[in-house]
Enzyme design. Structure first.
Site, PDB file in Angstrom:
ATOM      1  N   ASN A 277       0.960  -1.063  -0.100  1.00 36.22           N
ATOM      2  CA  ASN A 277       0.087  -0.084   0.093  1.00 36.22           C
ATOM      3  C   ASN A 277       0.844   1.264   0.076  1.00 36.22           C
ATOM      4  O   ASN A 277       1.543   1.608   1.078  1.00 36.22           O
ATOM      5  CB  ASN A 277      -0.956   0.081   1.339  1.00 36.22           C
TER       6      ASN A 277
ATOM      7  N   LYS B 208       0.043   4.246  -0.411  1.00 32.46           N
ATOM      8  CA  LYS B 208      -0.541   5.527   0.096  1.00 32.46           C
ATOM      9  C   LYS B 208      -0.217   6.572  -0.680  1.00 32.46           C
ATOM     10  O   LYS B 208      -0.308   6.428  -1.994  1.00 32.46           O
ATOM     11  CB  LYS B 208      -0.259   5.660   1.566  1.00 32.46           C
TER      12      LYS B 208
ATOM     13  N   GLY C 243       2.749  -1.116   4.533  1.00 31.98           N
ATOM     14  CA  GLY C 243       2.868   0.494   4.126  1.00 31.98           C
ATOM     15  C   GLY C 243       4.148   0.814   3.819  1.00 31.98           C
ATOM     16  O   GLY C 243       4.779   0.509   2.906  1.00 31.98           O
ATOM     17  N   GLY C 244       4.704   1.607   4.681  1.00 33.62           N
ATOM     18  CA  GLY C 244       6.101   1.934   4.689  1.00 33.62           C
ATOM     19  C   GLY C 244       7.114   1.259   3.884  1.00 33.62           C
ATOM     20  O   GLY C 244       7.769   1.748   3.198  1.00 33.62           O
TER      21      GLY C 244
ATOM     22  N   HIS D  73      -9.451   1.553   4.873  1.00 34.02           N
ATOM     23  CA  HIS D  73      -8.298   1.737   5.746  1.00 34.02           C
ATOM     24  C   HIS D  73      -8.560   2.800   6.709  1.00 34.02           C
ATOM     25  O   HIS D  73      -9.386   3.714   6.484  1.00 34.02           O
ATOM     26  CB  HIS D  73      -7.201   2.153   4.600  1.00 34.02           C
TER      27      HIS D  73
ATOM     28  N   GLU E 178      -5.623  -4.588  10.553  1.00 37.64           N
ATOM     29  CA  GLU E 178      -4.664  -3.374  10.778  1.00 37.64           C
ATOM     30  C   GLU E 178      -4.957  -2.640  12.009  1.00 37.64           C
ATOM     31  O   GLU E 178      -5.479  -1.563  12.089  1.00 37.64           O
ATOM     32  CB  GLU E 178      -4.777  -2.474   9.663  1.00 37.64           C
TER      33      GLU E 178
HETATM   34  P1  PGA Z   1       2.745   0.394   7.728  1.00 38.20           P
HETATM   35  O1  PGA Z   1       1.279   0.599   7.214  1.00 38.20           O
HETATM   36  O2  PGA Z   1       3.370  -0.723   7.222  1.00 38.20           O
HETATM   37  O3  PGA Z   1       3.570   1.671   7.384  1.00 38.20           O
HETATM   38  O4  PGA Z   1       2.651   0.411   9.011  1.00 38.20           O
HETATM   39  C1  PGA Z   1       0.381  -0.432   6.843  1.00 38.20           C
HETATM   40  C2  PGA Z   1      -0.780   0.140   6.402  1.00 38.20           C
HETATM   41  O5  PGA Z   1      -1.276   1.321   6.644  1.00 38.20           O
HETATM   42  O6  PGA Z   1      -1.435  -0.523   5.488  1.00 38.20           O
END
Ligand code: PGA
Length: 221
Positions: A9, A11, A205-206, A97, A146
């Site tokens: 993801n 974002k 995400g990150g 989300h 999540e």
């Molecule tokens: P993260 O985000 O891996 O940066 O913690 C996960 C997400 O929000 O899908």
């Protein structure tokens, strides 16, 4: 062997140039996704056509997803991208989300409409829940657990907690075939989640923004 979903993801990140650099590192010609794994990249909408073309050229078995989908059909809904438009490029859509719920005031009712719209176009919703009490609309088959405290914090939930939530979700919603875990997933911790029998993958995400880190996650999952 269970099939593992590994979802990136992105974002609201990456320009076209940055996406190209990522693809150049992640995708080699005739790129093979490891057996039993489904890799799904969810970029911002504007990158979907570009990435789709790139994957076709490189014969890469990577799937695409959107990060959201409109709760409305096509028509006079300024700024919205509807399910028919997403389906031109993607097979999946993340829905619900926690950032959408928080910053864009998405409600359970809106999310139900989004799921309906996605399903009407044969898009598979990846429905995000924040805990085992989160309402899951009917027709959802892929859920991502999540927990908010784990998102972007470097503090993932424990595999034991994630397992408990996945068990409850599957018990309460027999139509749900896959439960993914998301929240501070890295190449180092991914298999502590994917080794749990009831967890069917991860939403990243990150760490998905860096192609090398994402290669590590796909490899170690
Ligand atoms: P993260 O985000 O891996 O940066 O913690 C996960 C997400 O929000 O899908």
């Amino acid at each position: 062997m269970k099939k593992l979903f590994i979802v990136a993801n992105w974002k609201s990140n990456k320009t076209r140039l940055e996406a190209r650099e990522w693809l150049q590192q992640f995708v080699k010609r005739d790129f093979q996704v490891p057996q039993g794994k489904e890799v799904i990249v969810c970029p911002p909408y504007h990158l979907l056509p570009f990435i789709k073309d790139y994957l076709l050229e490189y014969i890469a078995e990577i799937k695409l997803g959107a990060q959201d989908v409109s709760s409305f059909p096509s028509g006079s809904y300024t700024g919205q991208i509807n399910a028919t438009q997403v389906k031109e490029f993607a097979e999946y859509a993340i829905v619900g989300h926690s950032e959408r719920r928080k910053y864009f005031s998405e409600t359970d009712e809106m999310l139900e409409e989004k799921v309906k719209m996605a399903l009407s176009q044969d898009l598979t919703p990846i429905f995000c829940v924040q805990g085992k009490e989160t309402k899951i609309p009917s027709g959802v088959t892929v859920v991502a657990y999540e927990p908010i405290a784990a998102i972007g914090t470097g503090n993932p939930d424990t595999p034991e907690d994630a397992e408990e939530v996945a068990v409850v979700i599957k018990q309460k919603n027999p139509q749900v075939k896959a439960v993914l875990y998301g929240g501070s997933v890295t190449a180092d911790n991914v298999n502590s989640f994917t080794n749990v029998s009831v967890i069917d993958g991860v939403l990243v995400g990150g760490a998905s923004l860096d192609a090398k880190k994402f290669v590590g996650i796909v490899g170690n999952a």
